[in-house]
Design an enzyme around this catalytic site. Structure first.
Site, PDB file in Angstrom:
ATOM      1  N   GLU A  19       1.074  -0.878   0.543  1.00 58.20           N
ATOM      2  CA  GLU A  19       0.216  -0.365   0.262  1.00 58.20           C
ATOM      3  C   GLU A  19       0.702   1.563  -0.452  1.00 58.20           C
ATOM      4  OE1 GLU A  19      -2.993   0.090   2.978  1.00 58.20           O
ATOM      5  OE2 GLU A  19      -3.551   2.168   2.538  1.00 58.20           O
TER       6      GLU A  19
ATOM      7  N   ASN B  98      -6.500   1.406   2.810  1.00 58.94           N
ATOM      8  CA  ASN B  98      -7.145   2.741   3.079  1.00 58.94           C
ATOM      9  C   ASN B  98      -6.972   4.109   1.904  1.00 58.94           C
ATOM     10  OD1 ASN B  98      -9.069   1.543   5.276  1.00 58.94           O
ATOM     11  ND2 ASN B  98      -7.703   2.624   6.880  1.00 58.94           N
TER      12      ASN B  98
ATOM     13  N   ASN C 123     -11.849  -0.581  -1.194  1.00 58.11           N
ATOM     14  CA  ASN C 123     -11.220  -1.413  -0.153  1.00 58.11           C
ATOM     15  C   ASN C 123     -12.654  -1.276   1.290  1.00 58.11           C
ATOM     16  OD1 ASN C 123      -8.618  -2.717   1.459  1.00 58.11           O
ATOM     17  ND2 ASN C 123      -9.283  -0.244   2.375  1.00 58.11           N
ATOM     18  N   GLU C 124     -12.582  -2.398   2.289  1.00 54.79           N
ATOM     19  CA  GLU C 124     -13.339  -1.883   3.499  1.00 54.79           C
ATOM     20  C   GLU C 124     -14.261  -0.652   3.329  1.00 54.79           C
ATOM     21  OE1 GLU C 124     -10.245  -1.428   6.455  1.00 54.79           O
ATOM     22  OE2 GLU C 124      -9.576  -3.201   5.931  1.00 54.79           O
TER      23      GLU C 124
ATOM     24  N   TYR D   7      -6.774  -8.642  11.602  1.00 53.65           N
ATOM     25  CA  TYR D   7      -5.503  -8.499  12.437  1.00 53.65           C
ATOM     26  C   TYR D   7      -6.016  -8.900  13.975  1.00 53.65           C
ATOM     27  CZ  TYR D   7      -4.543  -5.552   8.676  1.00 53.65           C
ATOM     28  OH  TYR D   7      -4.434  -5.202   7.732  1.00 53.65           O
TER      29      TYR D   7
ATOM     30  N   GLU E 298      -6.440  -9.415   3.603  1.00 52.97           N
ATOM     31  CA  GLU E 298      -5.527  -8.638   4.801  1.00 52.97           C
ATOM     32  C   GLU E 298      -5.936  -9.100   5.988  1.00 52.97           C
ATOM     33  OE1 GLU E 298      -5.975  -4.118   5.617  1.00 52.97           O
ATOM     34  OE2 GLU E 298      -6.143  -3.525   3.485  1.00 52.97           O
TER      35      GLU E 298
ATOM     36  N   GLN F  43       1.571  -6.225   5.959  1.00 59.04           N
ATOM     37  CA  GLN F  43       1.388  -5.624   4.236  1.00 59.04           C
ATOM     38  C   GLN F  43       3.247  -6.402   3.973  1.00 59.04           C
ATOM     39  OE1 GLN F  43       1.390  -1.463   3.834  1.00 59.04           O
ATOM     40  NE2 GLN F  43      -0.900  -1.532   4.586  1.00 59.04           N
TER      41      GLN F  43
HETATM   42  O1  AHR Z   1      -3.109  -2.574   6.081  1.00 60.27           O
HETATM   43  C1  AHR Z   1      -3.347  -1.525   6.596  1.00 60.27           C
HETATM   44  C2  AHR Z   1      -5.047  -0.850   6.765  1.00 60.27           C
HETATM   45  O2  AHR Z   1      -5.915  -1.747   7.091  1.00 60.27           O
HETATM   46  C3  AHR Z   1      -5.163  -0.911   5.139  1.00 60.27           C
HETATM   47  O3  AHR Z   1      -4.665   0.641   4.543  1.00 60.27           O
HETATM   48  C4  AHR Z   1      -7.093  -1.260   5.737  1.00 60.27           C
HETATM   49  O4  AHR Z   1      -7.245  -1.846   3.877  1.00 60.27           O
HETATM   50  C5  AHR Z   1      -6.648  -1.432   6.926  1.00 60.27           C
HETATM   51  O5  AHR Z   1      -7.863  -1.243   7.836  1.00 60.27           O
END
Ligand code: AHR
Length: 507
Positions: free
Chosen positions: A26, A71, A171-172, A243, A291, A354
């Site tokens: 990213e 994002n 994305n999201e 995450y 992700e 990432q």
């Molecule tokens: O990977 C970091 C961020 O986490 C990304 O930009 C977003 O898609 C997620 O919330």
């Protein structure tokens, strides 16, 4: 503790999807700038790509890389990143409170991906933009020539189409933090129309619709069914993001977070299949876990956008969320990989988020070295060694109690069998913090008789479970040979040290 595992060559989950070993670049923090790209660095090639980082990316075994966000993509104009570099605009990136120079854009990423030998997974902006910008990007990237946009690409130095097959529809988009956040109905309609227009330009592309940003979102479940209700026919995959972190001193739950991942995956499969039944669709929608990682969001000093805004000023590639990963994190990442592999019949794409510096397996310093974090190892081992068919495993053994996820197996395992080479690969974690695990693996009909390689990653001597690799000690946490693996007929016996991740290959 003890664990018994049984596998049979006839009981398989399906082939190992190569795209399971994806990652994510990213325009965020120092992932691109001073991560994969740093003109002027002693290791930079003539394109400005860091060769030391490229070598580590190849060693990691990454198959596909999602780009350019995240994002970031929800406020991005792809046109800013093409054409003569000197004429590209400097812009504000609202998502990460940064200045984007646009020195690195689509052509640079395509060139880098070729050198890294990875497939591209390109995301379009469905936050501030829509159908036309997405459609135009596919034409620019994939149309051979003879139209305004494809000829523009040719004039910009790429006579051949990029041939990008895999595309993310935003994305999201369920997240209130997202630029251009939408309701499920708004997004579902937009995804359907953007996807339709993109496929009219290139029918061979594959599309990923945004699912939920995490399974704790208030709209989780209804978001997926509403979005797929609108876009089922046009999309091929739905995304998941997750995450995990050790919080409130609850290491027992942290070590068992793969149970949460299992549950998340199974819930999305169920939702997608229910939408399939209700809509009388024939095809199945697969999952793109695009992700996932460990991310210490709650640690003090994490430079999230608020923290950056408070600090004031706008900077190019500020240092953001450069988490240092411990032995404990590596074991958890191993179990998350196991969860993805176990579900390889439906999870066809997954991206460790990432790739460099930003919550990443690879770290690099500006003008300085690049090194492997602890989590590099389980990923590299599985990406390079999981081949052929995923085997179903029958496991039984000791369990332990966790506050968040109930009882969990102390030993977590997956296995693959490669008919062509006759090689079996086992991936094992011992979640026990204090105790060794005695593991017995019975392999029916697999004809393996020899240990080809056995390695284990655990707490290095003289350190503790929080040990990390850093610039001064880039190799502190790394796999060592696992001794004492014994093959006895169709049963293999081994002992895992406390808190460890092991890979064992037999042939
Ligand atoms: O990977 C970091 C961020 O986490 C990304 O930009 C977003 O898609 C997620 O919330």
């Amino acid at each position: 503790s003890r664990a018994t595992i049984t596998a049979d060559r006839d009981f398989t989950v399906g082939p190992v999807p190569r795209r399971l070993f994806g990652s994510f670049v990213e325009h965020m923090g120092r992932c691109v700038y001073s991560g994969i790209y740093e003109p002027g660095h002693p290791a930079a090639d003539r394109n400005g790509f860091r060769r030391d980082v490229l070598e580590l990316v190849r060693e990691l075994g990454v198959s596909v890389v999602r780009y350019p966000g995240g994002n970031f993509v929800s406020g991005y104009r792809w046109e800013d990143g093409v054409g003569p570099v000197g004429e590209r605009p400097r812009r504000i990136d609202g998502a990460w409170h940064s200045i984007e120079t646009n020195a690195f854009g689509l052509h640079e990423f395509v060139d880098w991906a070729r050198q890294a030998d990875v497939e591209i997974m390109e995301a379009v902006n469905l936050g501030t933009r829509g159908v036309e910008a997405a459609r135009a990007l596919v034409e620019y990237a994939n149309h051979p020539g003879g139209t305004y946009l494809s000829d523009l690409r040719r004039r910009n130095g790429a006579p051949e189409p990029f041939g990008i097959k895999l595309w993310c529809l935003g994305n999201e988009m369920d997240g209130p933090w997202q630029i251009g956040h939408k309701t499920a109905d708004e997004y579902g309609r937009l995804a359907a129309e953007a996807g339709k227009a993109m496929k009219l330009v290139d029918p061979s592309i594959e599309l990923v619709a945004c699912g939920s940003s995490n399974s704790g979102m208030p709209t989780f479940g209804t978001w997926e069914s509403t979005v797929l209700g609108h876009a089922y026919d046009v999309v091929d995959n739905i995304s998941l993001h997750a995450y995990y972190e050790e919080a409130d001193g609850d290491v027992a739950s942290f070590l068992a977070t793969a149970l949460d991942m299992d549950h998340f995956i199974e819930s999305v499969v169920a939702t997608a299949d229910a939408t399939r039944a209700a809509g009388k669709h024939r095809k199945r929608i697969n999952l793109s876990f695009d992700e996932w990682n460990v991310w210490y969001t709650r640690r003090p000093g994490q430079d999230m956008p608020d923290a950056i805004t408070e600090r004031g000023g706008w900077h190019e590639h500020p240092r953001i969320i450069e988490d240092a990963y411990s032995v404990t994190d590596a074991v958890v990442v191993g179990t998350l990989l196991n969860s993805l592999l176990r579900h390889g019949d439906r999870v066809r794409i997954a991206n460790l988020a990432q790739l460099v510096n930003v919550i990443a397996p690879i770290r690099s310093e500006e003008g300085g070295p690049a090194w492997r974090q602890s989590i590099f190892w389980p990923f590299a081992q599985m990406a390079n060694r999981a081949k052929g068919q995923i085997l179903q495993l029958a496991t039984s053994g000791d369990r332990y109690a966790t506050e968040k996820f109930g009882d969990a197996d102390l030993v977590d395992a997956t296995a693959t069998w490669d008919e062509e080479t006759g090689r079996l690969a086992l991936f094992l974690a011992n979640r026990g913090l204090e105790e060794c695990a005695e593991v017995s693996v019975t392999l029916r009909g697999l004809d393996t008789s020899r240990v080809a390689r056995a390695e284990v990653l655990t707490v290095p001597d003289g350190t503790d479970r929080f040990a990390v690799n850093d610039e001064q000690h880039p190799d502190r946490v790394h796999p060592e040979p696992l001794d004492g693996v014994v093959v006895d007929g169709d049963t293999t016996r081994l002992r895992l040290p406390p808190l460890s991740w092991a890979t064992v290959e037999l042939d």
